[in-house]
Motif scaffolding. Structure first.
Motif, PDB file in Angstrom:
ATOM      1  N   ILE A  39       0.867  -1.180   0.000  1.00  0.00           N
ATOM      2  CA  ILE A  39       0.000   0.000   0.000  1.00  0.00           C
ATOM      3  C   ILE A  39       0.902   1.228   0.000  1.00  0.00           C
ATOM      4  O   ILE A  39       1.772   1.370   0.862  1.00  0.00           O
ATOM      5  N   LYS A  40       0.698   2.094  -0.974  1.00  0.00           N
ATOM      6  CA  LYS A  40       1.529   3.287  -1.111  1.00  0.00           C
ATOM      7  C   LYS A  40       1.202   4.299  -0.013  1.00  0.00           C
ATOM      8  O   LYS A  40       0.058   4.420   0.420  1.00  0.00           O
ATOM      9  N   LYS A  41       2.218   5.032   0.402  1.00  0.00           N
ATOM     10  CA  LYS A  41       2.051   6.086   1.407  1.00  0.00           C
ATOM     11  C   LYS A  41       1.473   7.362   0.794  1.00  0.00           C
ATOM     12  O   LYS A  41       0.890   8.175   1.500  1.00  0.00           O
ATOM     13  N   PHE A  42       1.668   7.532  -0.516  1.00  0.00           N
ATOM     14  CA  PHE A  42       1.162   8.700  -1.245  1.00  0.00           C
ATOM     15  C   PHE A  42       0.530   8.195  -2.540  1.00  0.00           C
ATOM     16  O   PHE A  42       1.006   7.236  -3.125  1.00  0.00           O
TER      17      PHE A  42
ATOM     18  N   LYS B  33      17.123   7.441  -8.798  1.00  0.00           N
ATOM     19  CA  LYS B  33      15.770   8.009  -8.924  1.00  0.00           C
ATOM     20  C   LYS B  33      14.722   6.930  -8.666  1.00  0.00           C
ATOM     21  O   LYS B  33      13.715   7.177  -7.985  1.00  0.00           O
ATOM     22  N   SER B  34      14.945   5.731  -9.173  1.00  0.00           N
ATOM     23  CA  SER B  34      14.025   4.617  -8.924  1.00  0.00           C
ATOM     24  C   SER B  34      13.955   4.292  -7.438  1.00  0.00           C
ATOM     25  O   SER B  34      12.875   4.049  -6.900  1.00  0.00           O
ATOM     26  N   LEU B  35      15.110   4.296  -6.766  1.00  0.00           N
ATOM     27  CA  LEU B  35      15.145   4.023  -5.333  1.00  0.00           C
ATOM     28  C   LEU B  35      14.447   5.126  -4.555  1.00  0.00           C
ATOM     29  O   LEU B  35      13.701   4.845  -3.608  1.00  0.00           O
ATOM     30  N   VAL B  36      14.650   6.377  -4.941  1.00  0.00           N
ATOM     31  CA  VAL B  36      13.979   7.501  -4.277  1.00  0.00           C
ATOM     32  C   VAL B  36      12.464   7.350  -4.394  1.00  0.00           C
ATOM     33  O   VAL B  36      11.736   7.506  -3.406  1.00  0.00           O
ATOM     34  N   ASP B  37      11.986   7.031  -5.588  1.00  0.00           N
ATOM     35  CA  ASP B  37      10.539   6.840  -5.789  1.00  0.00           C
ATOM     36  C   ASP B  37      10.024   5.681  -4.942  1.00  0.00           C
ATOM     37  O   ASP B  37       8.987   5.789  -4.286  1.00  0.00           O
ATOM     38  N   TYR B  38      10.743   4.565  -4.965  1.00  0.00           N
ATOM     39  CA  TYR B  38      10.338   3.386  -4.199  1.00  0.00           C
ATOM     40  C   TYR B  38      10.273   3.702  -2.707  1.00  0.00           C
ATOM     41  O   TYR B  38       9.294   3.368  -2.028  1.00  0.00           O
ATOM     42  N   CYS B  39      11.307   4.347  -2.182  1.00  0.00           N
ATOM     43  CA  CYS B  39      11.343   4.674  -0.752  1.00  0.00           C
ATOM     44  C   CYS B  39      10.231   5.645  -0.371  1.00  0.00           C
ATOM     45  O   CYS B  39       9.627   5.513   0.700  1.00  0.00           O
ATOM     46  N   LYS B  40       9.954   6.584  -1.240  1.00  0.00           N
ATOM     47  CA  LYS B  40       8.893   7.559  -0.950  1.00  0.00           C
ATOM     48  C   LYS B  40       7.533   6.881  -0.885  1.00  0.00           C
ATOM     49  O   LYS B  40       6.790   7.056   0.083  1.00  0.00           O
ATOM     50  N   TYR B  41       7.214   6.109  -1.907  1.00  0.00           N
ATOM     51  CA  TYR B  41       5.864   5.551  -1.983  1.00  0.00           C
ATOM     52  C   TYR B  41       5.661   4.312  -1.112  1.00  0.00           C
ATOM     53  O   TYR B  41       4.557   4.079  -0.634  1.00  0.00           O
ATOM     54  N   ARG B  42       6.705   3.541  -0.861  1.00  0.00           N
ATOM     55  CA  ARG B  42       6.515   2.348  -0.020  1.00  0.00           C
ATOM     56  C   ARG B  42       6.707   2.644   1.461  1.00  0.00           C
ATOM     57  O   ARG B  42       5.959   2.167   2.301  1.00  0.00           O
ATOM     58  N   PHE B  43       7.736   3.435   1.791  1.00  0.00           N
ATOM     59  CA  PHE B  43       8.080   3.643   3.197  1.00  0.00           C
ATOM     60  C   PHE B  43       7.822   5.064   3.686  1.00  0.00           C
ATOM     61  O   PHE B  43       8.007   5.345   4.870  1.00  0.00           O
TER      62      PHE B  43
ATOM     63  N   VAL C 187       9.577   7.744   2.907  1.00  0.00           N
ATOM     64  CA  VAL C 187      10.834   8.490   3.018  1.00  0.00           C
ATOM     65  C   VAL C 187      10.844   9.549   1.921  1.00  0.00           C
ATOM     66  O   VAL C 187      10.909   9.222   0.740  1.00  0.00           O
ATOM     67  N   THR C 188      10.766  10.811   2.304  1.00  0.00           N
ATOM     68  CA  THR C 188      10.655  11.879   1.305  1.00  0.00           C
ATOM     69  C   THR C 188      11.977  12.565   1.003  1.00  0.00           C
ATOM     70  O   THR C 188      12.050  13.361   0.083  1.00  0.00           O
ATOM     71  N   SER C 189      13.021  12.254   1.739  1.00  0.00           N
ATOM     72  CA  SER C 189      14.327  12.853   1.494  1.00  0.00           C
ATOM     73  C   SER C 189      15.106  11.979   0.514  1.00  0.00           C
ATOM     74  O   SER C 189      14.977  10.756   0.519  1.00  0.00           O
ATOM     75  N   ASP C 190      15.925  12.617  -0.322  1.00  0.00           N
ATOM     76  CA  ASP C 190      16.750  11.843  -1.242  1.00  0.00           C
ATOM     77  C   ASP C 190      18.221  11.846  -0.826  1.00  0.00           C
ATOM     78  O   ASP C 190      19.101  11.561  -1.623  1.00  0.00           O
ATOM     79  N   SER C 191      18.471  12.143   0.454  1.00  0.00           N
ATOM     80  CA  SER C 191      19.850  12.146   0.948  1.00  0.00           C
ATOM     81  C   SER C 191      20.364  10.707   1.056  1.00  0.00           C
ATOM     82  O   SER C 191      19.592   9.753   1.137  1.00  0.00           O
ATOM     83  N   ASP C 192      21.683  10.575   1.066  1.00  0.00           N
ATOM     84  CA  ASP C 192      22.281   9.246   1.176  1.00  0.00           C
ATOM     85  C   ASP C 192      21.863   8.549   2.469  1.00  0.00           C
ATOM     86  O   ASP C 192      21.598   7.350   2.475  1.00  0.00           O
ATOM     87  N   ASP C 193      21.788   9.317   3.569  1.00  0.00           N
ATOM     88  CA  ASP C 193      21.403   8.723   4.857  1.00  0.00           C
ATOM     89  C   ASP C 193      19.970   8.200   4.821  1.00  0.00           C
ATOM     90  O   ASP C 193      19.691   7.105   5.304  1.00  0.00           O
ATOM     91  N   ALA C 194      19.063   8.977   4.253  1.00  0.00           N
ATOM     92  CA  ALA C 194      17.659   8.555   4.168  1.00  0.00           C
ATOM     93  C   ALA C 194      17.516   7.327   3.279  1.00  0.00           C
ATOM     94  O   ALA C 194      16.778   6.395   3.613  1.00  0.00           O
ATOM     95  N   LEU C 195      18.226   7.313   2.153  1.00  0.00           N
ATOM     96  CA  LEU C 195      18.149   6.166   1.255  1.00  0.00           C
ATOM     97  C   LEU C 195      18.807   4.935   1.871  1.00  0.00           C
ATOM     98  O   LEU C 195      18.355   3.812   1.654  1.00  0.00           O
ATOM     99  N   ASP C 196      19.866   5.136   2.656  1.00  0.00           N
ATOM    100  CA  ASP C 196      20.503   4.021   3.342  1.00  0.00           C
ATOM    101  C   ASP C 196      19.544   3.424   4.377  1.00  0.00           C
ATOM    102  O   ASP C 196      19.449   2.201   4.502  1.00  0.00           O
ATOM    103  N   THR C 197      18.824   4.273   5.091  1.00  0.00           N
ATOM    104  CA  THR C 197      17.818   3.800   6.041  1.00  0.00           C
ATOM    105  C   THR C 197      16.739   3.007   5.321  1.00  0.00           C
ATOM    106  O   THR C 197      16.306   1.949   5.791  1.00  0.00           O
ATOM    107  N   CYS C 198      16.316   3.500   4.178  1.00  0.00           N
ATOM    108  CA  CYS C 198      15.311   2.797   3.378  1.00  0.00           C
ATOM    109  C   CYS C 198      15.853   1.452   2.908  1.00  0.00           C
ATOM    110  O   CYS C 198      15.148   0.451   2.953  1.00  0.00           O
TER     111      CYS C 198
END
Length: 108
Positions: free
Chosen positions: A43-46, A75-85, A87-98
């Protein structure tokens, strides 16, 4: 005298509405395990019309470092992290957490 709405039209409109909401809030990602492919729905968050998402970490192989991802993969990872988890930041730390949210069946 006005004609009452046809019940079929109301049912069709309601069905279209439900399908649209389902499309906007349902997504999937494919995982590759033992030369097989597994599809996981979530289920998407947005809301978004995008259905398929790409997770470069959804496989049994070695995961690439966030800094080593190509622009397209990032960009694919940023989209995936945003909609699944969410995570709205595209920083390395946020993506690493995702990336730490790898499904349990992929962890070795």
């Amino acid at each position: 005298m006005q004609k009452p709405f046809n019940k079929k039209i109301i049912y069709i409109a309601a069905l279209i509405f439900v399908l649209l909401i389902a499309w906007l809030f349902t997504g999937y990602v494919r995982s590759y395990l033992d030369e097989g492919q597994q599809t996981t729905f979530f289920i998407k968050k947005f809301p978004t019309f995008q259905l398929e998402f790409v997770d470069p970490f959804a496989n049994e192989g070695d995961s690439p470092a966030i800094a080593d991802l190509s622009t397209v993969d990032r960009k694919s990872l940023v989209d995936y992290c945003k909609y699944r988890f969410g995570v709205t930041s595209d920083s390395d730390d946020a993506l690493d957490t995702c990336a730490q949210n790898i499904p349990g069946y992929l962890k070795q």
